[in-house]
Motif scaffolding. Structure first.
Motif, mmCIF file in Angstrom:
data_model
loop_
_atom_site.group_PDB
_atom_site.id
_atom_site.type_symbol
_atom_site.label_atom_id
_atom_site.label_comp_id
_atom_site.label_asym_id
_atom_site.label_seq_id
_atom_site.Cartn_x
_atom_site.Cartn_y
_atom_site.Cartn_z
ATOM 1 N N UNK A 36 69.281 60.946 59.034
ATOM 2 C CA UNK A 36 67.950 60.401 58.742
ATOM 3 C C UNK A 36 66.955 61.499 58.374
ATOM 4 N N UNK A 37 67.123 62.676 58.947
ATOM 5 C CA UNK A 37 66.169 63.769 58.693
ATOM 6 C C UNK A 37 66.320 64.339 57.283
ATOM 7 N N UNK A 38 67.502 64.187 56.688
ATOM 8 C CA UNK A 38 67.714 64.806 55.373
ATOM 9 C C UNK A 38 68.059 63.812 54.269
ATOM 10 N N UNK A 39 68.208 62.514 54.613
ATOM 11 C CA UNK A 39 68.598 61.507 53.621
ATOM 12 C C UNK A 39 67.500 61.302 52.575
ATOM 13 N N UNK A 40 67.898 61.170 51.309
ATOM 14 C CA UNK A 40 66.970 60.894 50.211
ATOM 15 C C UNK A 40 67.307 59.521 49.640
ATOM 16 N N UNK A 41 66.454 58.561 49.945
ATOM 17 C CA UNK A 41 66.670 57.183 49.498
ATOM 18 C C UNK A 41 65.444 56.738 48.711
ATOM 19 N N UNK A 42 65.659 56.221 47.513
ATOM 20 C CA UNK A 42 64.516 55.780 46.681
ATOM 21 C C UNK A 42 63.605 54.813 47.444
ATOM 22 N N UNK A 43 62.276 55.053 47.346
ATOM 23 C CA UNK A 43 61.290 54.195 48.004
ATOM 24 C C UNK A 43 60.865 54.691 49.369
#
Length: 436
Positions: A36-43
């Protein structure tokens, strides 16, 4: 964590391990939080992705990773708890693998045998005693001269010890066979390189002469397709050369790095090398007898995994030594199994002797051995310094010394008899299996 162990053979263990669901979920959540600290998810801004989204996308991978790591961690914890000493990687079979439930798996593996080395007084050793005499040095000088023989062409009939340059074609039943022909090959008559009758059939031949030799391959010839068969060789002698031994002069001495002292200086250096070779030969023969005695007195079962690992090492060594376009795993394992088992058993026995007698490398002997090895070089001080700057090489010498101390420990209790022999007999290789 629940652990149970079943002995399925003398060395094989079947261990069942149960890991609580709570521990699994803790590990899964830890990985999801890291994601969660490094995830890149659009929006969503980095670090602000809702956990339910993270869980939806990444929980499967996180769970697989957590379970894999937990199996490794808990296997190590379990063998420590059960005081087991695995001899190789386990074969793991999951039994229960459902989300929200305890993980249960079965690990099957071999353990090292538990034993104490005994039978020291049953080990019989014949320890050779020998000296290097002036006549031995004379013989060695002749060997060195022959090793540096030059061949000069002559216009006469060939004799034994002459070197011939020949072309030949071999045929069986009128057909040429693989490996039976060559051009421009050098052959010393009397060397025994060729099948019986070949070299003898060329005695008396002259340059430019052609001879036809009717011979038979030995019944025990290594190529079974040719063993015992009659063959005809057409041989053309291109040249005949006789052996010329070098003179014992400064030019000859310089070949061995001796630039001062003349003949006496050279004899002294050769004598030193012979003394060194003699000590090593006697030590090696004593060690082989000690190891043979320990093997006979301590029959132990060894893990198949260790033998398999040693077989693979021997395969690699064979490929490195003999070369060729072949991969190590293409060599049949059975070629190396006997030697591999001997090495593994001896390794375990030597390690147990070290443990029983609380042996540690004698650093004085380590330095003495390094100095002896260095004495064969022109600048021994630099060689000694090199060893002490290279931990890997230094530790290898320490291992050799520790093995020597094991031999000395056994000799204190073994049946040892001394036998005076000649230098030649003392340094002659013993027909014995290779030691560890």
């Amino acid at each position: 964590m629940q652990v149970s162990v079943e002995n399925t053979s003398a060395l094989e263990r079947r261990m069942t391990v149960g890991v609580p669901a709570e521990r699994i979920e803790t590990e899964v959540n830890k990985r999801l939080q890291q994601t969660a600290r490094r995830a890149k998810i659009p929006g969503f801004r980095p670090g602000k992705v809702p956990m339910n989204v993270i869980r939806q996308r990444y929980e499967g991978a996180a769970r697989q990773e957590a379970l894999s790591d937990l199996i490794q961690e808990t296997f190590y914890e379990a063998v420590v708890e059960q005081k087991l000493n695995p001899a190789g990687a386990p074969s793991v079979e999951p039994k229960a693998f459902e989300k929200g439930k305890d993980l249960e798996y079965v690990a099957t593996f071999e353990v090292f045998p538990e034993f104490q080395v005994s039978g020291f007084d049953a080990v019989a050793v014949e320890r050779l005693q020998a000296d290097v005499h002036a006549a031995d040095v004379d013989s060695m000088l002749e060997i060195l001269r022959k090793q540096n023989t030059r061949f000069e062409k002559v216009e006469r009939a060939a004799q034994n010890d002459d070197q011939l340059n020949i072309d030949f074609v071999g045929k069986v039943d009128g057909e040429a066979f693989a490996g039976g022909s060559a051009k421009g090959t050098a052959l010393v008559l009397g060397s025994g390189r060729m099948i019986p009758g070949f070299e003898e059939g060329l005695v008396g031949a002259k340059a430019g002469e052609e001879r036809v030799l009717s011979l038979s391959f030995p019944e025990d010839y290594q190529n079974l397709d040719l063993a015992g068969k009659a063959a005809e060789f057409t041989v053309t002698v291109n040249s005949v050369s006789e052996a010329k031994l070098p003179e014992l002069n400064d030019d000859f001495f310089a070949l061995f790095g001796i630039k001062e002292g003349g003949l006496e200086g050279f004899r002294t250096e050769v004598g030193k090398n012979m003394e060194r070779e003699l000590r090593q030969a006697i030590k090696s023969k004593v060690k082989n007898q000690v190891m043979d005695g320990l093997l006979a007195a301590n029959p132990i079962e060894v893990p198949k995994a260790l033998i398999g690992n040693e077989v693979n090492r021997l395969r690699v060594q064979a490929v490195q030594q003999f070369g060729g376009n072949i991969k190590p795993d293409q060599l049949p394992a059975e070629l190396f199994e006997e030697q591999a088992k001997r090495r593994v058993v001896l390794g375990l026995i030597v390690a147990e002797v070290v443990k029983q007698f609380e042996l540690k490398p004698d650093e004085a002997r380590v330095r003495e051995l390094i100095q002896e090895m260095a004495s064969a070089y022109q600048e021994p001080e630099q060689v000694v310094a090199w060893y002490y700057k290279n931990d890997q090489q230094l530790n290898e010498v320490r291992s050799v010394v520790l093995e020597e101390q094991v031999v000395d420990t056994v000799l204190q209790k073994a049946k040892v008899t001394d036998k005076q022999v000649s230098y030649e007999e003392a340094v002659k290789p013993a027909e014995a299996p290779q030691a560890a």
